[in-house]
Write a protein that holds these residues in place. Structure first.
Motif, PDB file in Angstrom:
ATOM      1  N   PRO A  17      90.787  53.652  73.765  1.00 30.16           N
ATOM      2  CA  PRO A  17      90.990  55.059  73.372  1.00 30.16           C
ATOM      3  C   PRO A  17      91.535  55.219  71.948  1.00 30.16           C
ATOM      4  O   PRO A  17      92.731  55.359  71.723  1.00 30.16           O
ATOM      5  N   THR A  18      90.635  55.200  70.977  1.00 25.77           N
ATOM      6  CA  THR A  18      90.951  55.412  69.560  1.00 25.77           C
ATOM      7  C   THR A  18      89.903  56.384  69.016  1.00 25.77           C
ATOM      8  O   THR A  18      88.894  56.638  69.693  1.00 25.77           O
ATOM      9  N   PRO A  19      90.075  56.887  67.789  1.00 29.21           N
ATOM     10  CA  PRO A  19      89.088  57.855  67.267  1.00 29.21           C
ATOM     11  C   PRO A  19      87.641  57.372  67.330  1.00 29.21           C
ATOM     12  O   PRO A  19      86.749  58.116  67.733  1.00 29.21           O
ATOM     13  N   ASN A  20      87.387  56.108  66.960  1.00 29.09           N
ATOM     14  CA  ASN A  20      85.990  55.647  66.998  1.00 29.09           C
ATOM     15  C   ASN A  20      85.458  55.560  68.424  1.00 29.09           C
ATOM     16  O   ASN A  20      84.269  55.815  68.666  1.00 29.09           O
ATOM     17  N   GLY A  21      86.319  55.208  69.352  1.00 27.71           N
ATOM     18  CA  GLY A  21      85.913  55.186  70.764  1.00 27.71           C
ATOM     19  C   GLY A  21      85.663  56.600  71.283  1.00 27.71           C
ATOM     20  O   GLY A  21      84.686  56.856  72.013  1.00 27.71           O
ATOM     21  N   ASP A  67      90.698  41.245  72.941  1.00 33.67           N
ATOM     22  CA  ASP A  67      89.397  41.258  73.652  1.00 33.67           C
ATOM     23  C   ASP A  67      88.217  41.341  72.683  1.00 33.67           C
ATOM     24  O   ASP A  67      87.117  40.914  73.015  1.00 33.67           O
ATOM     25  N   GLN A  68      88.462  41.902  71.486  1.00 29.19           N
ATOM     26  CA  GLN A  68      87.356  42.075  70.523  1.00 29.19           C
ATOM     27  C   GLN A  68      86.845  40.746  69.975  1.00 29.19           C
ATOM     28  O   GLN A  68      85.807  40.713  69.327  1.00 29.19           O
ATOM     29  N   TYR A  69      87.607  39.660  70.214  1.00 33.13           N
ATOM     30  CA  TYR A  69      87.176  38.342  69.724  1.00 33.13           C
ATOM     31  C   TYR A  69      86.535  37.490  70.824  1.00 33.13           C
ATOM     32  O   TYR A  69      86.189  36.340  70.591  1.00 33.13           O
ATOM     33  N   ASN A  84      80.993  42.277  64.550  1.00 34.26           N
ATOM     34  CA  ASN A  84      82.076  42.626  63.617  1.00 34.26           C
ATOM     35  C   ASN A  84      83.406  42.800  64.354  1.00 34.26           C
ATOM     36  O   ASN A  84      84.350  43.378  63.810  1.00 34.26           O
ATOM     37  N   ASN A  85      83.473  42.357  65.577  1.00 41.19           N
ATOM     38  CA  ASN A  85      84.668  42.444  66.441  1.00 41.19           C
ATOM     39  C   ASN A  85      85.353  43.812  66.448  1.00 41.19           C
ATOM     40  O   ASN A  85      86.573  43.904  66.364  1.00 41.19           O
ATOM     41  N   LYS A  86      84.544  44.851  66.566  1.00 40.37           N
ATOM     42  CA  LYS A  86      85.125  46.199  66.691  1.00 40.37           C
ATOM     43  C   LYS A  86      84.450  46.910  67.849  1.00 40.37           C
ATOM     44  O   LYS A  86      83.247  46.750  68.075  1.00 40.37           O
ATOM     45  N   MET A  87      85.242  47.720  68.543  1.00 43.09           N
ATOM     46  CA  MET A  87      84.630  48.658  69.470  1.00 43.09           C
ATOM     47  C   MET A  87      84.527  49.998  68.715  1.00 43.09           C
ATOM     48  O   MET A  87      85.240  50.171  67.720  1.00 43.09           O
ATOM     49  N   PRO A  88      83.683  50.946  69.094  1.00 44.64           N
ATOM     50  CA  PRO A  88      82.870  50.970  70.310  1.00 44.64           C
ATOM     51  C   PRO A  88      81.570  50.207  70.151  1.00 44.64           C
ATOM     52  O   PRO A  88      81.093  49.961  69.039  1.00 44.64           O
ATOM     53  N   ALA A  89      81.017  49.859  71.333  1.00 42.44           N
ATOM     54  CA  ALA A  89      79.652  49.329  71.402  1.00 42.44           C
ATOM     55  C   ALA A  89      79.089  49.843  72.724  1.00 42.44           C
ATOM     56  O   ALA A  89      79.857  50.262  73.609  1.00 42.44           O
ATOM     57  N   PHE A 130      76.215  48.336  68.177  1.00 42.65           N
ATOM     58  CA  PHE A 130      77.580  48.545  67.680  1.00 42.65           C
ATOM     59  C   PHE A 130      77.501  49.491  66.488  1.00 42.65           C
ATOM     60  O   PHE A 130      76.403  49.849  66.055  1.00 42.65           O
ATOM     61  N   GLU A 131      78.630  49.918  65.965  1.00 40.86           N
ATOM     62  CA  GLU A 131      78.804  50.935  64.902  1.00 40.86           C
ATOM     63  C   GLU A 131      78.598  52.338  65.493  1.00 40.86           C
ATOM     64  O   GLU A 131      77.491  52.726  65.883  1.00 40.86           O
ATOM     65  N   SER A 132      79.702  53.090  65.500  1.00 44.60           N
ATOM     66  CA  SER A 132      79.680  54.386  66.191  1.00 44.60           C
ATOM     67  C   SER A 132      78.634  55.349  65.624  1.00 44.60           C
ATOM     68  O   SER A 132      78.048  56.134  66.371  1.00 44.60           O
ATOM     69  N   GLY A 133      78.376  55.294  64.297  1.00 41.29           N
ATOM     70  CA  GLY A 133      77.368  56.206  63.726  1.00 41.29           C
ATOM     71  C   GLY A 133      75.990  55.915  64.297  1.00 41.29           C
ATOM     72  O   GLY A 133      75.233  56.831  64.656  1.00 41.29           O
ATOM     73  N   GLN A 153      81.468  60.943  57.186  1.00 38.75           N
ATOM     74  CA  GLN A 153      82.512  60.520  58.129  1.00 38.75           C
ATOM     75  C   GLN A 153      82.632  58.997  58.144  1.00 38.75           C
ATOM     76  O   GLN A 153      83.740  58.455  58.048  1.00 38.75           O
ATOM     77  N   MET A 154      81.494  58.315  58.265  1.00 39.04           N
ATOM     78  CA  MET A 154      81.529  56.856  58.425  1.00 39.04           C
ATOM     79  C   MET A 154      82.088  56.171  57.171  1.00 39.04           C
ATOM     80  O   MET A 154      82.804  55.184  57.266  1.00 39.04           O
ATOM     81  N   GLY A 155      81.721  56.712  55.988  1.00 40.59           N
ATOM     82  CA  GLY A 155      82.115  56.039  54.754  1.00 40.59           C
ATOM     83  C   GLY A 155      83.467  56.465  54.211  1.00 40.59           C
ATOM     84  O   GLY A 155      84.089  55.711  53.445  1.00 40.59           O
ATOM     85  N   THR A 207      95.453  36.374  59.985  1.00 34.61           N
ATOM     86  CA  THR A 207      94.721  35.254  60.583  1.00 34.61           C
ATOM     87  C   THR A 207      93.561  35.742  61.443  1.00 34.61           C
ATOM     88  O   THR A 207      92.979  34.984  62.194  1.00 34.61           O
ATOM     89  N   ARG A 208      93.215  37.035  61.359  1.00 28.07           N
ATOM     90  CA  ARG A 208      92.168  37.588  62.229  1.00 28.07           C
ATOM     91  C   ARG A 208      90.818  36.988  61.846  1.00 28.07           C
ATOM     92  O   ARG A 208      90.503  36.886  60.679  1.00 28.07           O
ATOM     93  N   ARG A 209      90.078  36.621  62.846  1.00 36.41           N
ATOM     94  CA  ARG A 209      88.724  36.093  62.601  1.00 36.41           C
ATOM     95  C   ARG A 209      87.746  36.894  63.408  1.00 36.41           C
ATOM     96  O   ARG A 209      88.023  37.222  64.520  1.00 36.41           O
TER      97      ARG A 209
HETATM   98  N1  LIG Z   1      82.763  51.389  61.547  1.00 35.37           N
HETATM   99  C1  LIG Z   1      83.132  51.072  62.898  1.00 35.37           C
HETATM  100  C2  LIG Z   1      84.639  50.996  62.998  1.00 35.37           C
HETATM  101  C3  LIG Z   1      85.112  50.620  64.388  1.00 35.37           C
HETATM  102  C4  LIG Z   1      86.592  50.280  64.384  1.00 35.37           C
HETATM  103  O1  LIG Z   1      87.256  50.242  63.335  1.00 35.37           O
HETATM  104  N2  LIG Z   1      87.124  50.007  65.581  1.00 35.37           N
HETATM  105  C5  LIG Z   1      88.507  49.583  65.670  1.00 35.37           C
HETATM  106  C6  LIG Z   1      89.326  50.526  66.539  1.00 35.37           C
HETATM  107  S1  LIG Z   1      89.228  52.208  65.979  1.00 35.37           S
HETATM  108  C7  LIG Z   1      88.571  48.203  66.301  1.00 35.37           C
HETATM  109  O2  LIG Z   1      87.804  47.892  67.193  1.00 35.37           O
HETATM  110  N3  LIG Z   1      89.485  47.375  65.812  1.00 35.37           N
HETATM  111  C8  LIG Z   1      89.656  46.049  66.288  1.00 35.37           C
HETATM  112  C9  LIG Z   1      89.852  45.058  65.165  1.00 35.37           C
HETATM  113  O3  LIG Z   1      89.778  45.464  63.997  1.00 35.37           O
HETATM  114  O4  LIG Z   1      90.069  43.900  65.454  1.00 35.37           O
HETATM  115  C10 LIG Z   1      82.584  52.150  63.839  1.00 35.37           C
HETATM  116  O5  LIG Z   1      82.555  53.298  63.423  1.00 35.37           O
HETATM  117  O6  LIG Z   1      82.181  51.816  64.965  1.00 35.37           O
END
Ligand SMILES: N[C@@H](CCC(=O)N[C@@H](CS)C(=O)NCC(=O)O)C(=O)O
Length: 232
Positions: free
Chosen positions: A11-15, A40-42, A52-57, A72-75, A106-108, A230-232
């Motif tokens: 539950p974050t803005p992108n989600g 969990d993103q890794y 790119n280890n980000k949600m949402p997907a 992946f990528e909310s846009g 918004q995305m950029g 140290t995030r990968r």
């Molecule tokens: N450009 C991506 C950004 C997604 C993003 O930044 N997600 C964050 C939460 S809002 C995330 O998953 N962060 C985990 C991390 O960076 O490890 C999108 O719009 O989907």
């Protein structure tokens, strides 16, 4: 009835963007929690969907060709779901490009810059006045751009509510943490109220609230996973 879409979510803005369009469109979906504070993103299986280890997907068992599709990528997900449902992205070229223009804005800009404003004002382990000023000023500039656009337009892309509004709204929920006062932007405030009172938007903002852990309560390991070097 279509098969449910799996929404990889926290539950974050992108989600919230994706929860909003799913709630608006009435498509069935399952939440697959991706606890970004627990790492969990890794996980290997998630990285196959979202490298790119980000949600949402999302994973939709019924893609455009009838086969499973992951995105992946909310846009990109918003465009996909708008095209799947035939809603929130008009077909005529001129209107469509206007929506895409504000979606890319918004995305950029809105997401990345307001995210940095929030981070340096609230979560940075030390107070860095240069970073706070830089991103708070940039947030104010962006709020000004949005306010001026909405002076002459009901929604971002014109008379209709579209995926541009769906993408922008969640980022303004924490306006105070970005150093902004909604009353300074009357046209934006009018729109914010209008979009925020949509039942689907209200439902979406509640999705997964029970999962949420305040970032302030994260221990050192959790902060390192989310913000560290140290995030990968
Ligand atoms: N450009 C991506 C950004 C997604 C993003 O930044 N997600 C964050 C939460 S809002 C995330 O998953 N962060 C985990 C991390 O960076 O490890 C999108 O719009 O989907």
């Amino acid at each position: 009835m279509p098969e449910p879409i799996d929404l990889y979510y926290w539950p974050t803005p992108n989600g919230w963007k994706i929860a909003i369009i799913l709630e608006e469109s009435g498509l069935p979906y399952n939440i697959v929690p991706v606890d970004i504070t627990a790492g969990d993103q890794y996980k290997e299986d998630f990285l196959k969907i979202s490298p790119n280890n980000k949600m949402p997907a999302i994973v939709d068992p019924e893609g455009p060709d009838g086969e499973r599709i992951s995105l992946f990528e909310s846009g990109a997900i918003l465009i996909y779901l708008a095209e799947k449902t035939g809603r929130f992205l008009p077909a005529p070229a001129r209107e469509r490009y206007t929506v895409l223009q504000w979606l890319m804005f918004q995305m950029g800009h809105v997401g990345p810059m307001l995210g940095q404003a929030h981070h340096f004002r609230k979560y940075a382990p030390e107070e860095i006045p240069y970073a706070i000023d830089r991103y708070t000023n940039e947030a104010a500039r962006l709020y000004g751009v949005m306010d001026r656009r909405l002076a002459g337009s009901e929604y971002f892309a014109g008379a209709e509510y579209t995926i541009a509004d769906i993408a922008i709204y969640p980022w303004l929920v924490s306006h105070e943490d970005q150093g902004q006062r909604m009353e300074d932007y009357p046209n934006l405030a009018r729109w914010y109220e209008q979009v925020g009172s949509r039942p689907a938007v209200r439902r979406a903002l509640e999705v997964g609230q029970d999962l949420k852990k305040p970032i302030e309560d994260l221990d050192e390991a959790g902060r390192e996973r989310l913000f560290g070097r140290t995030r990968r």
